[in-house]
Write a protein that holds these residues in place. Structure first.
Motif, PDB file in Angstrom:
ATOM      1  N   ALA A  82     -27.884 -79.061 -23.758  1.00  0.00           N
ATOM      2  CA  ALA A  82     -26.890 -78.311 -22.987  1.00  0.00           C
ATOM      3  C   ALA A  82     -26.564 -76.987 -23.663  1.00  0.00           C
ATOM      4  O   ALA A  82     -26.430 -75.947 -22.994  1.00  0.00           O
ATOM      5  N   ARG A  83     -26.458 -77.012 -24.990  1.00  0.00           N
ATOM      6  CA  ARG A  83     -26.170 -75.761 -25.692  1.00  0.00           C
ATOM      7  C   ARG A  83     -27.332 -74.785 -25.580  1.00  0.00           C
ATOM      8  O   ARG A  83     -27.139 -73.575 -25.427  1.00  0.00           O
ATOM      9  N   ALA A  84     -28.549 -75.311 -25.647  1.00  0.00           N
ATOM     10  CA  ALA A  84     -29.708 -74.436 -25.507  1.00  0.00           C
ATOM     11  C   ALA A  84     -29.741 -73.792 -24.128  1.00  0.00           C
ATOM     12  O   ALA A  84     -30.056 -72.602 -23.983  1.00  0.00           O
ATOM     13  N   ALA A  85     -29.385 -74.590 -23.114  1.00  0.00           N
ATOM     14  CA  ALA A  85     -29.359 -74.037 -21.759  1.00  0.00           C
ATOM     15  C   ALA A  85     -28.281 -72.967 -21.626  1.00  0.00           C
ATOM     16  O   ALA A  85     -28.491 -71.924 -20.993  1.00  0.00           O
ATOM     17  N   GLU A  86     -27.112 -73.207 -22.238  1.00  0.00           N
ATOM     18  CA  GLU A  86     -26.038 -72.218 -22.190  1.00  0.00           C
ATOM     19  C   GLU A  86     -26.451 -70.928 -22.900  1.00  0.00           C
ATOM     20  O   GLU A  86     -26.165 -69.820 -22.429  1.00  0.00           O
ATOM     21  N   THR A  87     -27.130 -71.082 -24.033  1.00  0.00           N
ATOM     22  CA  THR A  87     -27.583 -69.903 -24.770  1.00  0.00           C
ATOM     23  C   THR A  87     -28.585 -69.101 -23.956  1.00  0.00           C
ATOM     24  O   THR A  87     -28.515 -67.866 -23.878  1.00  0.00           O
TER      25      THR A  87
ATOM     26  N   VAL B 119     -28.209 -65.271 -22.668  1.00  0.00           N
ATOM     27  CA  VAL B 119     -29.195 -64.231 -22.962  1.00  0.00           C
ATOM     28  C   VAL B 119     -29.652 -63.563 -21.674  1.00  0.00           C
ATOM     29  O   VAL B 119     -29.770 -62.328 -21.588  1.00  0.00           O
ATOM     30  N   ARG B 120     -29.905 -64.370 -20.629  1.00  0.00           N
ATOM     31  CA  ARG B 120     -30.338 -63.792 -19.349  1.00  0.00           C
ATOM     32  C   ARG B 120     -29.244 -62.903 -18.765  1.00  0.00           C
ATOM     33  O   ARG B 120     -29.528 -61.834 -18.233  1.00  0.00           O
ATOM     34  N   ALA B 121     -27.987 -63.353 -18.902  1.00  0.00           N
ATOM     35  CA  ALA B 121     -26.888 -62.539 -18.384  1.00  0.00           C
ATOM     36  C   ALA B 121     -26.769 -61.224 -19.141  1.00  0.00           C
ATOM     37  O   ALA B 121     -26.539 -60.161 -18.557  1.00  0.00           O
ATOM     38  N   ALA B 122     -26.948 -61.294 -20.477  1.00  0.00           N
ATOM     39  CA  ALA B 122     -26.875 -60.075 -21.284  1.00  0.00           C
ATOM     40  C   ALA B 122     -27.997 -59.115 -20.920  1.00  0.00           C
ATOM     41  O   ALA B 122     -27.804 -57.902 -20.832  1.00  0.00           O
TER      42      ALA B 122
ATOM     43  N   ALA C 251     -22.277 -63.407 -31.856  1.00  0.00           N
ATOM     44  CA  ALA C 251     -23.104 -62.789 -30.824  1.00  0.00           C
ATOM     45  C   ALA C 251     -24.471 -63.428 -30.803  1.00  0.00           C
ATOM     46  O   ALA C 251     -25.137 -63.548 -31.813  1.00  0.00           O
ATOM     47  N   GLY C 252     -24.883 -63.849 -29.611  1.00  0.00           N
ATOM     48  CA  GLY C 252     -26.211 -64.417 -29.455  1.00  0.00           C
ATOM     49  C   GLY C 252     -26.345 -65.830 -29.940  1.00  0.00           C
ATOM     50  O   GLY C 252     -27.436 -66.350 -30.001  1.00  0.00           O
ATOM     51  N   ALA C 253     -25.239 -66.489 -30.327  1.00  0.00           N
ATOM     52  CA  ALA C 253     -25.321 -67.871 -30.820  1.00  0.00           C
ATOM     53  C   ALA C 253     -24.371 -68.728 -30.020  1.00  0.00           C
ATOM     54  O   ALA C 253     -23.324 -68.303 -29.580  1.00  0.00           O
ATOM     55  N   SER C 254     -24.733 -69.985 -29.847  1.00  0.00           N
ATOM     56  CA  SER C 254     -23.889 -70.902 -29.094  1.00  0.00           C
ATOM     57  C   SER C 254     -22.965 -71.643 -30.025  1.00  0.00           C
ATOM     58  O   SER C 254     -23.195 -71.735 -31.215  1.00  0.00           O
ATOM     59  N   ALA C 255     -21.884 -72.162 -29.444  1.00  0.00           N
ATOM     60  CA  ALA C 255     -20.957 -72.974 -30.239  1.00  0.00           C
ATOM     61  C   ALA C 255     -21.628 -74.275 -30.616  1.00  0.00           C
ATOM     62  O   ALA C 255     -22.397 -74.834 -29.860  1.00  0.00           O
ATOM     63  N   ALA C 256     -21.321 -74.737 -31.817  1.00  0.00           N
ATOM     64  CA  ALA C 256     -21.946 -75.975 -32.293  1.00  0.00           C
ATOM     65  C   ALA C 256     -21.192 -77.176 -31.763  1.00  0.00           C
ATOM     66  O   ALA C 256     -19.985 -77.182 -31.674  1.00  0.00           O
ATOM     67  N   GLY C 257     -21.934 -78.202 -31.401  1.00  0.00           N
ATOM     68  CA  GLY C 257     -21.346 -79.453 -30.951  1.00  0.00           C
ATOM     69  C   GLY C 257     -21.647 -80.540 -31.954  1.00  0.00           C
ATOM     70  O   GLY C 257     -21.869 -80.271 -33.111  1.00  0.00           O
ATOM     71  N   PRO C 258     -21.692 -81.805 -31.509  1.00  0.00           N
ATOM     72  CA  PRO C 258     -21.824 -82.908 -32.439  1.00  0.00           C
ATOM     73  C   PRO C 258     -23.060 -82.833 -33.314  1.00  0.00           C
ATOM     74  O   PRO C 258     -23.000 -83.121 -34.499  1.00  0.00           O
TER      75      PRO C 258
END
Length: 740
Positions: A723-728, A732-735, A261-268
């Motif tokens: 990109a992950r920061a933008a998704e996060t 957050v805005r949606a929540a 919750a509140g964290a994005s999936a990790a990428g490379p």
């Protein structure tokens, strides 16, 4: 190149991007971001083709622009030389013996190519700029001036090709300008622009800050220009790096930890764990990095059990890292190969299809022995044999896959060995481990990545202290420097006095080591002649008598082919003593030891078995190789003595390293490290280099090659992070909106 000239070149690049100039004049597309592979894959091709497949992102290869001559690859067997080519060469004063190479290099219509542009003769191997100038003057007369645009383009291409031989994939315009000035080009900056306009080379703008910025606008809503460096390269190498960066990004993003919750999936970037702060040379840091590698999801329990049963702590760390990431780097000496074997065996025990690739046949045989000795591999063999006690009747445990494949990189790319491929040309593997990773050049690595399916894991392992790839690129070094993925540094030292000596060389220290069993012997010599005499004495008599290692298992290594104690002189002296004969098969006799180099950077050590109309028959370990007669002079040398570059990736029971006084300029820390590490049980050093040896060992590492891969990887990681920061932020805005 002055700032004004560089600005003009940048303006030209941007004019193409904006459509003000034809896009066929040159290409400057940015590397594509990581994406899943789609469409048909490249079918396995020969390793000499070196094709990367096209631009990053798996798109089609760029077509040659107008004015660019598309040259065919080398054909098998002799090429028929048209009489028109012979006549044109005679008209231009070129030797008739050049005709075969001209026909092979320029292909059909070579006479028309040379008639239109005589400086295309520079593309033929062995032709010097001065010779091409003389040929052009004979054909063109006074029209052939030093500032001729055709000459400028040919020289720019030649300089980039020569740079590729030194390992560079690109050059700066300044470096090109200096090289052109050395060939009396009146306006080097203009020559570079002419080569760009002709489409002979590509221009790249790489950001110096190597990553996206939050906003490209300043407070006045004016777009800010990021500092860039301009690089020029040949398409085959530059595009190989872009394709390689895309492939690495694809694998690095394969496995991501479950979102919380509140964290994005990790990428490379986050898959590297502590790679942003860990020192790859610090075992404590790298162990912590591996322990924090993200979970791979499926079969976590199996990977965890495999890690716990690993034979060493380094193997345990490596198994954990591979379990949680699609891309892992691993560094260490010869002993660390056992850790790679442990990973491959563990993968097989979990029902995964695993393969281990090496640079040489001898390395493949060593890895096969390690895998055969590993307990997990033995369990797999029991399962394959049909022993009812070795399988799980209830289906609760994974059924072990067949034991890991062992093959060479070149053999896999040629389609002659290694894992099978699917209908699209993808290797049928779940885990691919590549040993001798420092020997991967950009094109080879790009072709290998292109063959890996989505969802596969890639482990790149090697010793960063050895000499680098023979071809252009510094793939392993760039990947380590970019800290792009989880990295594990082995803590398993190479054993014995030779291991202790080589480890010291790796950190710049030439230590005197205790060798009670004569594992290391220093033989001082006064001159190259004495060096040759003592080398023959060691190989023929001293090493076999004192250590029980036969001459057939002792390898001589020297800095170069020429000189009074180079490979030619040493091989002549060794043949006279070990296998005298008239050399009735093109200079070779049955029983001669030979070094067969079918392609740059690939050397097999073998023995002449026989010869016939079809060519020279060689016995190279468990392989039988036939070298066609026309290929013998350029691919086969006597092999009792070889260079350290030829010896990379191979080990022998005993090695005799010759350091003549007339070859001290060739000595570097990497050369000494590589040469000294070729002996398993014994190392003799025929030492005539004086204090040049300790100076070479203490000196800084060899120069870095000029490449783009490190920048491309850094940009890819930062783009993924942004990109992950933008998704996060969006999540957050949606929540917050839902809560409101």
């Amino acid at each position: 190149m002055s700032n004004e000239k560089a600005a003009e070149l940048l303006a030209a690049v941007r004019a193409v991007e904006s459509g003000e100039r034809s896009a066929t004049s040159f290409f400057n597309e940015p590397a594509a971001g990581p994406a899943a592979r789609s469409g048909p894959r490249a079918q396995p091709g020969g390793p000499e083709s070196g094709a990367a497949g096209g631009r990053a992102g798996g798109g089609p290869a760029a077509m040659p622009p107008p004015g660019r001559t598309e040259r065919p690859g080398r054909q098998d067997g002799p090429v028929t030389v048209p009489e028109e080519v012979r006549a044109l060469l005679a008209e231009g004063g070129a030797p008739e013996g050049l005709a075969q190479r001209v026909a092979e290099t320029l292909g059909e219509g070579a006479d028309g190519v040379l008639r239109t542009d005589p400086w295309q003769l520079l593309a033929v191997p062995g032709v010097l700029p001065e010779q091409a100038d003389g040929f052009a003057r004979a054909l063109l007369g006074d029209e052939a001036g030093p500032g001729d645009p055709r000459r400028a383009v040919a020289l720019v291409v030649r300089l980039l090709e020569r740079a590729a031989l030194r390992g560079d994939t690109v050059l700066t315009p300044e470096a090109l300008g200096r090289g052109l000035s050395g060939h009396a080009v009146p306006d080097p900056e203009e020559a570079v622009r002419q080569a760009v306009d002709a489409g002979a080379v590509l221009v790249f703008e790489d950001a110096l800050d190597a990553g996206p910025v939050a906003s490209a606008m300043n407070e006045n809503d004016v777009e800010e220009e990021r500092p860039v460096t301009v690089l020029v390269g040949l398409d085959r190498y530059a595009l190989a790096e872009e394709s390689l960066a895309d492939g690495l990004a694809r694998l690095a993003g394969t496995f991501a930890p479950a979102e919380t919750a509140g964290a994005s999936a990790a990428g490379p970037a986050e898959a590297a764990g502590a790679a942003d702060t860990a020192d790859p040379a610090d075992p404590a840091d790298t162990a912590d990095t591996a322990d924090r590698a993200p979970s791979g999801g499926a079969a976590d329990d199996g990977w965890a059990a495999a890690a716990e049963s690993a034979p060493t702590s380094s193997a345990r760390e490596l198994i954990r890292a591979v379990a949680g990431s699609g891309l892992v780097t691993h560094t260490g000496g010869e002993a660390s190969r056992a850790e790679v074997a442990a990973v491959a065996a563990a993968a097989g025990a979990l029902g995964l299809r695993a393969a281990v690739l090496t640079h040489t046949d001898e390395g493949r045989e060593r890895m096969a022995r390690l895998l055969a000795e590993h307990p997990a591999s033995r369990r797999d063999s029991d399962a394959d044999s049909g022993d009812p006690d070795s399988s799980d009747r209830d289906g609760g445990a994974p059924v072990p896959a067949p034991g890991p494949d062992c093959a060479t990189v070149a053999g896999v790319l040629a389609g002659t060995e290694g894992p099978e491929r699917d209908a699209d040309g993808a290797l049928l593997v779940d885990l691919l481990a590549v040993c001798d990773a420092p020997q991967l050049d950009a094109e080879t690595a790009a072709a290998l990545l292109e063959a890996l399916p989505d969802g596969a894991r890639l482990l790149l392992s090697g010793d960063p202290g050895v000499l680098g790839a023979a071809g252009p690129g510094e793939v392993f070094g760039d990947l380590l420097a970019a800290r792009y993925c989880p990295h594990v540094a082995s803590r398993t030292p190479d054993p014995g006095p030779i291991g202790e000596l080589v480890s010291g060389v790796g950190i710049g220290e030439l230590n005197q080591v205790a060798a009670p069993g004569k594992e290391v012997v220093i033989v001082p010599v006064a001159d190259p002649g004495e060096a040759v005499h003592r080398t023959v004495q060691l190989v023929k008599d001293s090493v076999p008598r004192a250590l029980g290692v036969p001459s057939a298992e002792t390898q001589v290594i020297t800095p170069g082919h020429g000189g009074s104690a180079g490979t030619r002189a040493l091989n002549a002296a060794l043949k006279e003593q070990l296998n005298p004969g008239p050399g009735r098969f093109g200079g070779f006799d049955p029983g001669d030891r030979v070094a067969h180099s079918p392609a740059p950077g690939r050397t097999r050590i073998g023995t002449v078995a026989s010869a016939g109309a079809e060519g020279l028959q060689l016995a190279c370990g468990d392989r039988r190789v036939t070298v066609p007669p026309e290929r013998v002079p350029e691919t086969v040398r006597h092999g009792w003595a070889v260079t350290a570059h030829q010896a990379a990736g191979i080990r022998w029971p005993a090695a005799v390293v010759v350091l003549p006084g007339d070859a001290t300029e060739a000595l570097t820390r990497e050369w000494v490290y590589t040469a000294f590490g070729r002996g398993e049980r014994h190392l003799s050093v025929v030492h005539g280099a004086g204090d040049a040896l300790p100076r070479a060992v203490a000196s800084a590492a060899a120069r870095e090659r000029t490449t783009r891969l490190r920048t491309l990887l850094t940009e890819s990681a930062r783009a993924a992070e942004a990109a992950r920061a933008a998704e996060t932020a969006e999540a957050v805005r949606a929540a917050e909106a839902d809560d409101g």
